[in-house]
Design a protein around this motif. Structure first.
Motif, PDB file in Angstrom:
ATOM      1  N   LYS A 262       0.814  -1.207   0.000  1.00  0.00           N
ATOM      2  CA  LYS A 262       0.000   0.000   0.000  1.00  0.00           C
ATOM      3  C   LYS A 262       0.857   1.271   0.000  1.00  0.00           C
ATOM      4  O   LYS A 262       0.410   2.315  -0.457  1.00  0.00           O
ATOM      5  CB  LYS A 262      -0.905   0.007   1.237  1.00  0.00           C
ATOM      6  CG  LYS A 262      -1.895  -1.163   1.281  1.00  0.00           C
ATOM      7  CD  LYS A 262      -2.683  -1.129   2.575  1.00  0.00           C
ATOM      8  CE  LYS A 262      -3.638  -2.313   2.679  1.00  0.00           C
ATOM      9  NZ  LYS A 262      -4.363  -2.318   3.976  1.00  0.00           N
ATOM     10  N   SER A 263       2.060   1.178   0.555  1.00  0.00           N
ATOM     11  CA  SER A 263       2.927   2.347   0.671  1.00  0.00           C
ATOM     12  C   SER A 263       4.361   1.880   0.871  1.00  0.00           C
ATOM     13  O   SER A 263       4.617   0.682   1.017  1.00  0.00           O
ATOM     14  CB  SER A 263       2.496   3.215   1.867  1.00  0.00           C
ATOM     15  OG  SER A 263       2.660   2.483   3.071  1.00  0.00           O
ATOM     16  N   VAL A 264       5.280   2.838   0.913  1.00  0.00           N
ATOM     17  CA  VAL A 264       6.682   2.495   1.128  1.00  0.00           C
ATOM     18  C   VAL A 264       6.875   1.858   2.500  1.00  0.00           C
ATOM     19  O   VAL A 264       7.557   0.839   2.639  1.00  0.00           O
ATOM     20  CB  VAL A 264       7.572   3.754   1.001  1.00  0.00           C
ATOM     21  CG1 VAL A 264       8.998   3.463   1.455  1.00  0.00           C
ATOM     22  CG2 VAL A 264       7.570   4.251  -0.440  1.00  0.00           C
ATOM     23  N   SER A 265       6.259   2.450   3.525  1.00  0.00           N
ATOM     24  CA  SER A 265       6.404   1.897   4.874  1.00  0.00           C
ATOM     25  C   SER A 265       5.779   0.515   4.965  1.00  0.00           C
ATOM     26  O   SER A 265       6.346  -0.400   5.582  1.00  0.00           O
ATOM     27  CB  SER A 265       5.773   2.837   5.909  1.00  0.00           C
ATOM     28  OG  SER A 265       4.396   3.044   5.627  1.00  0.00           O
ATOM     29  N   ASP A 266       4.619   0.324   4.338  1.00  0.00           N
ATOM     30  CA  ASP A 266       3.977  -0.989   4.327  1.00  0.00           C
ATOM     31  C   ASP A 266       4.857  -2.011   3.610  1.00  0.00           C
ATOM     32  O   ASP A 266       4.957  -3.167   4.042  1.00  0.00           O
ATOM     33  CB  ASP A 266       2.616  -0.899   3.635  1.00  0.00           C
ATOM     34  CG  ASP A 266       1.937  -2.251   3.510  1.00  0.00           C
ATOM     35  OD1 ASP A 266       1.718  -2.904   4.555  1.00  0.00           O
ATOM     36  OD2 ASP A 266       1.635  -2.677   2.372  1.00  0.00           O
TER      37      ASP A 266
END
Length: 312
Positions: A262-266
């Protein structure tokens, strides 16, 4: 004081005059270096996009052999022509912008060389702008690199749906039409920039610092210095290079590659959780096989070509 200012003015004049030479030599150096290591580059990408539990490609030279066995000599250089088209402006912008920023910093100081912070800052800006200028080409090149590869379910999907894999223009059009329009061509640019900006910054800073420590270095020494700079920079920033490739292929097929973020952190959390710490460094060895000789040749070619152009 007058003698010092005269020396500084001479340095500034030289830097300003060689900006065009930096652009041309930087572009040519990038294209030459990437062609030399093209099989390693493609092998690295194949390692990076293998999802959890996939092991179709394992080991650097085994993978290169497998590429040649499956696809012939073309397989070793698949995507390289596009990569050279991309890398010329990518590398040219990096060297040109760095040189311009170097000129601005030195113009406002009494120094003949940049400090390390200034080098890092200038390299970071140069890396960011080079990504912005060439990113769609990088996205398509990554897709071209893996679409004929033996990647488990993806290869079955290809066999069922493709008689001949799409070329550059068709792939570019398909991404634009089916994956979200103009901004789909920049999918993955955020993790790419997070990786490229510090990579370029460290690469320039380490190389210029090493040149200060080894003044009047020979061509062989410059190869060695470029290899060290590239190896250090890539090792420190590698997880973001992995994310860059993963995000670029997320929407290929029906998630056959086995990952969705979903995102870079995810993405980082998911990789560490499902693939372990070394999952974030998947393909690092292959990448060092590529980066070390690539940056050695790149810096050597850059210095050689720029000197020849200035002396014309």
């Amino acid at each position: 004081m007058t003698e010092l200012l005269t020396t500084q003015d001479h340095v500034l004049l030289f830097i300003k005059r060689d900006s065009t030479a930096s652009f041309i030599s930087g572009g040519l150096a990038g294209a030459i270096s990437r062609t030399v290591v093209s099989p390693f580059e493609r092998a690295k990408i194949l390692f990076q996009v293998q999802g959890p539990g996939q092991a179709n490609y394992n080991g650097m030279f085994k993978t290169i052999w497998q590429m040649w066995k499956d696809e012939g000599t073309k397989g070793l250089f698949r995507g390289n022509a596009l990569n050279c088209i991309r890398i010329f402006p990518y590398s040219a912008v990096q060297f040109y912008v760095y040189q311009k920023l170097k000129f601005q910093f030195l113009q406002n100081s009494n120094n003949k060389e940049l400090g390390n912070f200034q080098r890092l800052f200038s390299g970071g800006i140069a890396g960011t702008l080079s990504v912005a200028v060439t990113y769609p080409l990088d996205l398509v090149r990554t897709r071209l690199s893996i679409q004929t590869a033996n990647l488990s379910k993806l290869s079955k999907s290809k066999a069922e749906n493709l008689i001949k894999p799409p070329g550059f223009w068709e792939l570019l059009k398909n991404i634009y039409k089916n994956e979200g329009g103009f901004w789909s061509l920049y999918r993955g640019i955020w993790p790419t920039t997070l990786g490229v900006a510090p990579y370029v910054a460290i690469n320039f800073a380490v190389y210029e610092q090493l040149k200060e420590l080894v003044p009047n270095s020979s061509a062989t020494t410059k190869l060695f210095l470029g290899a060290i700079a590239g190896g250090v920079a890539q090792t420190l920033t590698y997880p973001f290079d992995l994310l860059r490739r993963r995000f670029q292929v997320l929407t290929m097929g029906q998630n056959e590659l086995g990952f969705k973020y979903k995102s870079v952190s995810d993405a980082l959390i998911t990789i560490f959780k499902t693939e372990g710490f070394f999952g974030a460094y998947k393909g690092l060895t292959a990448n060092l096989f590529k980066v070390i000789p690539s940056m050695a040749v790149s810096w050597w070619s850059y210095e050689l070509i720029k000197t020849a152009l200035i002396e014309l």
